[in-house]
Design a protein around this motif. Structure first.
Motif, PDB file in Angstrom:
ATOM      1  N   ALA A 119       0.690  -0.969  -0.394  1.00  0.00           N
ATOM      2  CA  ALA A 119       0.090  -0.181   0.419  1.00  0.00           C
ATOM      3  C   ALA A 119       0.838   0.955   0.033  1.00  0.00           C
ATOM      4  O   ALA A 119       1.787   1.372   0.777  1.00  0.00           O
ATOM      5  CB  ALA A 119      -0.535  -0.212   1.170  1.00  0.00           C
ATOM      6  N   GLY A 120       0.016   1.917  -0.334  1.00  0.00           N
ATOM      7  CA  GLY A 120       1.159   3.638  -0.803  1.00  0.00           C
ATOM      8  C   GLY A 120       1.850   3.729  -1.776  1.00  0.00           C
ATOM      9  O   GLY A 120       2.988   4.453  -1.490  1.00  0.00           O
ATOM     10  N   SER A 156      -7.618  -3.490  -4.761  1.00  0.00           N
ATOM     11  CA  SER A 156      -7.570  -2.312  -3.853  1.00  0.00           C
ATOM     12  C   SER A 156      -8.432  -1.499  -3.533  1.00  0.00           C
ATOM     13  O   SER A 156      -8.474  -0.514  -4.644  1.00  0.00           O
ATOM     14  CB  SER A 156      -5.836  -2.372  -3.695  1.00  0.00           C
ATOM     15  N   GLU A 158      -7.609   1.859  -2.767  1.00  0.00           N
ATOM     16  CA  GLU A 158      -6.682   2.321  -2.993  1.00  0.00           C
ATOM     17  C   GLU A 158      -6.057   2.905  -4.576  1.00  0.00           C
ATOM     18  O   GLU A 158      -7.043   4.003  -5.419  1.00  0.00           O
ATOM     19  CB  GLU A 158      -4.496   1.582  -2.931  1.00  0.00           C
ATOM     20  N   ASN A 161      -8.427   6.273  -5.821  1.00  0.00           N
ATOM     21  CA  ASN A 161      -8.051   6.981  -6.111  1.00  0.00           C
ATOM     22  C   ASN A 161      -6.730   7.176  -7.113  1.00  0.00           C
ATOM     23  O   ASN A 161      -5.830   8.318  -7.078  1.00  0.00           O
ATOM     24  CB  ASN A 161      -7.415   7.818  -4.452  1.00  0.00           C
ATOM     25  N   ASP A 191     -10.651  -2.737   4.206  1.00  0.00           N
ATOM     26  CA  ASP A 191     -10.212  -1.617   2.944  1.00  0.00           C
ATOM     27  C   ASP A 191     -11.726  -0.577   2.371  1.00  0.00           C
ATOM     28  O   ASP A 191     -12.413   0.821   2.324  1.00  0.00           O
ATOM     29  CB  ASP A 191      -9.967  -2.135   0.569  1.00  0.00           C
ATOM     30  N   GLU A 199     -13.968   8.031  -2.531  1.00  0.00           N
ATOM     31  CA  GLU A 199     -13.820   6.880  -2.509  1.00  0.00           C
ATOM     32  C   GLU A 199     -15.348   5.941  -3.090  1.00  0.00           C
ATOM     33  O   GLU A 199     -15.871   5.677  -4.161  1.00  0.00           O
ATOM     34  CB  GLU A 199     -13.565   5.396  -2.425  1.00  0.00           C
TER      35      GLU A 199
END
Length: 318
Positions: A119-120, A156, A158, A161, A191, A199
């Protein structure tokens, strides 16, 4: 018999390239080719701008992330297809599509079990975009072979975005609008809990086009599942062992016999995974679960690479 059924399904996907003139290339090659350069550029950019290990993250994880980037650029991507069966008659009803990446030596790279560790790092949206593109191709192939049912794909939070991921979804939708009715994006419960206004707005926009969602890796019922149903969630997925142990809702343990009823009242269909033996399958079915998946039903099976290659260089996504 189940193994033969699953093999037949995979073979139908593999064989359809010849019957369909190269797996629908005339319809989807343009959208896929557009994404190839974008993904290569993104991966190369990440390679050149990698930062040192942050927050004490294990160096081995950084090596794995770089190996994943290299595998995506090189096109070392296998597509796996796993049936989700009706437990009553043991017939495939839906399917789950996943990816298996390999390093230069041919060793399998983990892209699912350690997703929190990635993540990230800007790698998950790229993996998810490749997954969407491959799932779109499988969906078209199954449709051409007269196969019904949804295709589940782990995504994911994530990625909601990330413009690169959303562009991939848009490309797949523009190439074939029917895809929105076939794809079920599966987000982990962790999540989903972290979703903010952005989101949720993205999910609402995609739902307006016909896309649907599943909440996966469910470990408790302590959240507003009715709200999830309202924004496009149709399925809930959890492991067999978790289901049989029961789920907590606040301080109350909801036993397995009541979980199906609770979710059905909301409008969510339950899928229980990791069913490994007949006794467990019988118990789960006895509690009212309609759908299941797991190794006793054959598990994930690779689709031959040639059936999914569309780009001039043989790589659907890099």
């Amino acid at each position: 018999m189940l193994q033969a059924m699953i093999k037949k399904l995979a073979d139908e996907v593999n064989a359809a390239e010849a019957a369909n003139g190269g797996f629908g290339r005339r319809r989807s090659e343009g959208a896929v080719n557009q994404s190839v350069d974008a993904l290569k550029s993104a991966a190369n950019s990440m390679r050149s701008t990698d930062q040192p290990v942050r927050g004490g993250a294990p160096a081995g994880r950084e090596v794995r992330i770089q190996s994943i980037k290299d595998a995506l650029v090189a096109g070392r991507v296998d597509v796996l297809l796993e049936p989700i069966l009706t437990l009553k008659d043991r017939k495939p009803r839906h399917f789950e599509v996943s990816l298996r990446l390999r390093d230069e030596r041919g060793d399998v790279l983990d892209v699912y079990d350690d997703r929190d560790g990635y993540a990230g790092r800007a790698i998950l949206p790229i993996i998810d975009r490749v997954n969407i593109e491959r799932t779109s191709q499988v969906a078209l192939q199954l449709e051409c072979r007269g196969r019904q049912g949804s295709l589940f794909s782990k995504i994911s939070g994530e990625s909601l975005n990330a413009d690169k991921f959303l562009d991939g979804v848009e490309n797949a939708y523009r190439a074939r609008e029917n895809f929105s009715g076939q794809l079920v994006m599966t987000f982990s419960q962790a999540d989903v809990r972290a979703f903010g206004e952005r989101e949720r707005a993205t999910l609402a926009d995609l739902a307006s086009l016909g896309f649907r969602y599943a909440i996966g890796s469910v470990t408790d019922l302590d959240m507003d599942f009715a709200e999830l149903k309202a924004i496009g969630f149709d399925f809930a997925k959890l492991d067999a062992s978790v289901f049989l142990d029961g789920l907590m809702a606040g301080e109350t343990l909801i036993p397995a016999r009541d979980i199906c009823r609770h979710l059905a009242d909301i409008g969510l269909t339950l899928v229980v995974g990791r069913i490994d033996d007949e006794q467990v399958a019988a118990r789960i079915f006895g509690f009212g679960v309609l759908f299941g998946q797991g190794h006793m039903f054959g598990g994930p099976r690779p689709v031959k690479r040639g059936a999914l290659e569309s780009g001039k260089n043989g790589h659907v996504a890099a």
